[in-house]
Design a protein around this motif. Structure first.
Motif, PDB file in Angstrom:
ATOM      1  N   VAL B 315      -5.872 -48.621  18.277  1.00  0.00           N
ATOM      2  CA  VAL B 315      -7.206 -48.166  18.676  1.00  0.00           C
ATOM      3  C   VAL B 315      -7.896 -47.326  17.590  1.00  0.00           C
ATOM      4  CG1 VAL B 315      -6.650 -48.238  21.123  1.00  0.00           C
ATOM      5  CG2 VAL B 315      -6.343 -46.088  19.842  1.00  0.00           C
ATOM      6  N   GLY B 316      -7.173 -46.991  16.516  1.00  0.00           N
ATOM      7  CA  GLY B 316      -7.831 -46.320  15.395  1.00  0.00           C
ATOM      8  C   GLY B 316      -7.678 -44.807  15.343  1.00  0.00           C
ATOM      9  N   LEU B 317      -6.903 -44.232  16.285  1.00  0.00           N
ATOM     10  CA  LEU B 317      -6.716 -42.775  16.265  1.00  0.00           C
ATOM     11  C   LEU B 317      -6.023 -42.325  14.985  1.00  0.00           C
ATOM     12  CD1 LEU B 317      -6.781 -39.983  17.758  1.00  0.00           C
ATOM     13  CD2 LEU B 317      -4.474 -40.515  18.542  1.00  0.00           C
ATOM     14  N   ILE B 318      -4.978 -43.067  14.599  1.00  0.00           N
ATOM     15  CA  ILE B 318      -4.209 -42.683  13.418  1.00  0.00           C
ATOM     16  C   ILE B 318      -5.083 -42.790  12.165  1.00  0.00           C
ATOM     17  CG2 ILE B 318      -2.204 -43.274  12.017  1.00  0.00           C
ATOM     18  CD1 ILE B 318      -1.383 -42.072  14.633  1.00  0.00           C
ATOM     19  N   LYS B 319      -5.917 -43.827  12.133  1.00  0.00           N
ATOM     20  CA  LYS B 319      -6.809 -43.998  10.989  1.00  0.00           C
ATOM     21  C   LYS B 319      -7.767 -42.807  10.895  1.00  0.00           C
ATOM     22  CE  LYS B 319      -9.535 -47.063   8.413  1.00  0.00           C
ATOM     23  NZ  LYS B 319      -9.308 -48.290   7.722  1.00  0.00           N
ATOM     24  N   TRP B 320      -8.259 -42.390  12.049  1.00  0.00           N
ATOM     25  CA  TRP B 320      -9.164 -41.247  12.079  1.00  0.00           C
ATOM     26  C   TRP B 320      -8.451 -39.983  11.554  1.00  0.00           C
ATOM     27  CZ3 TRP B 320      -8.944 -36.743  15.235  1.00  0.00           C
ATOM     28  CH2 TRP B 320     -10.081 -35.939  15.149  1.00  0.00           C
ATOM     29  N   MET B 321      -7.193 -39.805  11.999  1.00  0.00           N
ATOM     30  CA  MET B 321      -6.416 -38.648  11.533  1.00  0.00           C
ATOM     31  C   MET B 321      -6.194 -38.729  10.022  1.00  0.00           C
ATOM     32  SD  MET B 321      -3.775 -38.428  14.763  1.00  0.00           S
ATOM     33  CE  MET B 321      -2.461 -37.627  13.893  1.00  0.00           C
ATOM     34  N   ALA B 322      -5.943 -39.946   9.506  1.00  0.00           N
ATOM     35  CA  ALA B 322      -5.729 -40.129   8.071  1.00  0.00           C
ATOM     36  C   ALA B 322      -6.973 -39.728   7.291  1.00  0.00           C
ATOM     37  CB  ALA B 322      -5.372 -41.583   7.784  1.00  0.00           C
ATOM     38  N   LEU B 323      -8.133 -40.136   7.817  1.00  0.00           N
ATOM     39  CA  LEU B 323      -9.380 -39.794   7.129  1.00  0.00           C
ATOM     40  C   LEU B 323      -9.625 -38.283   7.143  1.00  0.00           C
ATOM     41  CD1 LEU B 323     -11.674 -42.705   8.364  1.00  0.00           C
ATOM     42  CD2 LEU B 323     -10.585 -42.428   6.139  1.00  0.00           C
ATOM     43  N   GLN B 324      -9.269 -37.651   8.251  1.00  0.00           N
ATOM     44  CA  GLN B 324      -9.402 -36.189   8.322  1.00  0.00           C
ATOM     45  C   GLN B 324      -8.561 -35.512   7.253  1.00  0.00           C
ATOM     46  OE1 GLN B 324     -11.593 -34.624  10.441  1.00  0.00           O
ATOM     47  NE2 GLN B 324     -12.129 -36.766  10.705  1.00  0.00           N
ATOM     48  N   MET B 325      -7.330 -36.053   7.080  1.00  0.00           N
ATOM     49  CA  MET B 325      -6.419 -35.453   6.118  1.00  0.00           C
ATOM     50  C   MET B 325      -6.972 -35.630   4.700  1.00  0.00           C
ATOM     51  SD  MET B 325      -2.411 -35.550   6.219  1.00  0.00           S
ATOM     52  CE  MET B 325      -1.367 -34.876   4.959  1.00  0.00           C
ATOM     53  N   LEU B 326      -7.503 -36.834   4.410  1.00  0.00           N
ATOM     54  CA  LEU B 326      -8.068 -37.080   3.084  1.00  0.00           C
ATOM     55  C   LEU B 326      -9.291 -36.195   2.856  1.00  0.00           C
ATOM     56  CD1 LEU B 326      -7.807 -40.921   2.507  1.00  0.00           C
ATOM     57  CD2 LEU B 326      -6.652 -39.085   1.263  1.00  0.00           C
ATOM     58  N   ALA B 327     -10.073 -36.015   3.916  1.00  0.00           N
ATOM     59  CA  ALA B 327     -11.267 -35.171   3.786  1.00  0.00           C
ATOM     60  C   ALA B 327     -10.861 -33.728   3.466  1.00  0.00           C
ATOM     61  CB  ALA B 327     -12.081 -35.220   5.077  1.00  0.00           C
ATOM     62  N   LEU B 328      -9.757 -33.321   4.085  1.00  0.00           N
ATOM     63  CA  LEU B 328      -9.260 -31.953   3.893  1.00  0.00           C
ATOM     64  C   LEU B 328      -8.895 -31.706   2.432  1.00  0.00           C
ATOM     65  CD1 LEU B 328      -8.722 -29.656   5.942  1.00  0.00           C
ATOM     66  CD2 LEU B 328      -6.321 -30.304   5.894  1.00  0.00           C
TER      67      LEU B 328
END
Lengths: 159, 456
Positions: B315-328
């Motif tokens: 459903v894309g939750l993990i992808k969203w978390m990955a993007l958050q981490m990269l943004a950080l």
């Protein structure tokens, strides 16, 4: 005969808070008719309720450290048992008693009692009355004595 | 800043449809219950997985047969194979032999024995699983400590720590590594080349720490040392025939692991072959007993967890978390690597590192996918710039377990056994040893990663 006819009435018992040292002293002093100390005794709390039974096997078990198994115990040194015995002498009865005690009704038949002793591989059975109070103990030896007396009283067996 | 990718900023994080919220809710509730320990974690994992299927987040085909969303059978069968081999070797007395031999090699001196036990535990943990290792070493440790009349607690804690450090060294040493290897298609030799050197350094440091901390404190009497020296380790071997066969198969399996990459076999194939061969050679008439001793609760925990994670990946939750981490970390991969290392360490000190790594694996892959959208397959999974991230995750997740008595299964076992032996290890007493060692080893890992992958 019924269980209550051959049971030995309770005169002494152990308390859960007794030390193992006190327990063996009590057990040594409570001699039976054959002159030897008893090899197991009921443990009653302060209201007289049965909470466990302590037998010599439990005392032997108390000296065996939890980490020991048959593979390790063959490396044990001379004097290890004595060391471990000194270590547990002042531990409480409640830590080592058997908590799941099989009991027999004082009105139960000797047959039922004998079956129980054999099926559950027991040496002694606490006897409880109608109110659930422990009133005595049946020893395997006493049942045997009933049986052996019957054998002896019979005329000699035909060859 | 050279790695900033337009995808990070532009991509819509996820489709916030009902399936997304259903999967996220199941994932969060399951993890909260697992951490709270109110219900057994395996029960939670199976129920969570069933709910993912029931609410049609995943269909059964995806859960059972699709690598991206479902059960990682490579992990399951590698664990099954190794568990069977170990279950067959245990009764031979081989491990007791090694432990008694080690105590004698320590000449009955408490400090030397602590160092040797720590090293032996580390090596065994690298080759077997950590839980099995401490289950075998801890009883002998308690026994030797009684023989020498010393406090067993520091020994047991050092062994748990050494077990977690040693397990970090190889693909088969610790479940996080098995999971990472399977996801990133890494070989046994990859771990030997990249992680083992770091672990060797950490163990050397641990030995120095043991000597500094315990050097003066551990004393025994000459007559007690004699007890240990008088033990005949050969008496431990109960079945020399089976032992020879076991060692032959173990050697074969290790050789299989070393060469599985070039020979194009999966690690699970090697382990299953070893298990089958040893079952055959042992001539057992009762395979059901060997198989019953497999830790099915752990395996079903993995199975349930894989399906739960599969749902939130889909459903894309993990992808969203990955993007958050990269943004950080603003796409800076060195920063991401360090964040991953330290975050993993502290996360694993508090929660089970198995669900943690199960979540982080797809997260790292999604991160790679957004950084290098043109790459696929091995080129993506083993992108040269991605490799340090895998090693950071492995080092952090494995070493973090040392921080608290609940951080790793080995710790839980040691604490439990010590308590049953009448030597209770309080939470804080474990932390007093474990946390400094965890911080020290993760610090070493940080320097190692920086020097090896970013400086040169």
């Amino acid at each position: 005969m019924k269980v209550k006819d051959i049971m030995v009435p309770i005169t002494e018992h152990l308390a859960p808070e007794d030390t193992l040292r006190q327990a063996v002293l009590t057990m040594r002093s409570a001699k039976r008719w054959h002159g030897l100390g008893v090899k197991g005794m009921v443990v009653l709390d302060d209201r007289g309720e049965l909470v466990g039974i302590l037998a010599i096997k439990d005392i032997l078990r108390a000296t065996i450290p939890v980490y020991l198994d048959l593979k390790i115990s063959r490396f044990s040194w001379d004097g290890m048992l004595e060391e471990m015995a000194r270590r547990v002498a002042c531990k409480k009865v409640k830590e080592f008693m058997s908590r799941e005690v099989v009991t027999v009704d004082d009105e139960a038949s000797l047959m039922a009692c004998t079956d129980l002793l054999i099926q559950k591989n027991l040496q002694r059975l606490p006897v409880v009355n109608q109110e659930g109070k422990v009133v005595g103990i049946v020893y395997i030896r006493d049942v045997y004595n009933v049986i052996s007396q019957i054998f002896v009283d019979q005329p000699e067996c035909p060859m | 800043m050279s790695h900033v990718n337009p995808v990070v900023a532009a991509a819509p994080p996820f489709d916030a449809n009902p399936a997304f919220w259903t999967a996220t809710l199941i994932f969060i509730i399951a993890y909260v219950i697992i951490v709270s320990e109110r219900i057994h974690k395996t029960v939670v994992a199976i129920c969570g997985a069933a709910l993912m299927l029931l609410f049609k987040v995943l269909d059964q085909h995806e859960a059972f047969h699709v690598e991206e969303f479902g059960v990682d059978w490579n992990v399951i069968f590698l664990l099954i194979g190794m568990m069977i081999i170990i279950n067959l070797i245990r009764p031979t007395g081989f491990f007791e032999y090694i432990a008694i031999k080690s105590a004698k090699a320590g000449r009955g001196e408490p400090l030397r024995i602590m160092v040797i036990f720590a090293l032996v535990t580390a090596v065994l943990s690298a080759l077997l699983d950590n839980v099995t290792t401490v289950l075998l070493v801890a009883p002998v440790t308690l026994f030797i400590a009684d023989a020498l009349d010393v406090d067993p607690v520091p020994y047991l804690i050092m062994e748990a720590l050494a077990s977690n450090i040693g397990g970090t060294a190889t693909l088969i040493g610790d479940p996080p590594n098995i999971m990472i290897a399977s996801k990133a298609k890494l070989t046994f030799m990859d771990f030997i080349i990249h992680l083992t050197p770091a672990v060797v350094i950490m163990m050397a440091v641990l030995v120095v720490v043991i000597k500094l901390v315990f050097g003066r404190r551990l004393r025994t009497r000459p007559e007690l040392r004699q007890r240990v020296l008088a033990m005949d380790e050969k008496a431990a071997i109960t079945d020399p025939k089976l032992l020879k066969k076991s060692l032959f198969v173990l050697a074969l399996v290790l050789a299989g692991f070393v060469f599985h990459g070039p020979l194009h076999y999966e690690p699970a194939t090697v382990a299953l072959f070893g298990a089958g061969l040893l079952l055959l050679l042992s001539g057992t008439k009762e395979p059901h007993k060997v198989l019953a001793d497999i830790e099915w609760t752990t395996l079903f925990f993995f199975i349930g967890l894989f399906i739960i994670i599969g749902g939130v990946v889909k459903v894309g939750l993990i992808k969203w978390m990955a993007l958050q981490m990269l943004a950080l970390t603003q796409g800076n991969l060195f920063g991401t690597s360090m964040l991953l290392l330290w975050f993993s360490a502290f996360a694993s000190a508090i929660i089970d590192n198995i669900p943690y790594v199960a979540t982080m694996n797809p997260l790292v892959i999604d991160m790679a996918g957004s950084l290098w959208p043109e790459k696929t397959g091995l080129a993506l999974l083993q992108h040269p710039d991605l490799m340090p991230l895998w090693w950071s995750l492995a080092l952090g997740a494995c070493l973090g377990g040392n921080g608290t008595p609940i951080g790793a299964s080995a710790n839980v076992i040691v604490v439990g056994m010590s308590e049953r032996a009448g030597k209770k290890i309080s939470f804080m007493r474990f932390v007093a040893y474990g946390l400094p060692i965890m911080l020290l080893t993760v610090f070493i890992a940080m320097i190692y990663i920086w020097l090896r992958y970013y400086l040169f």
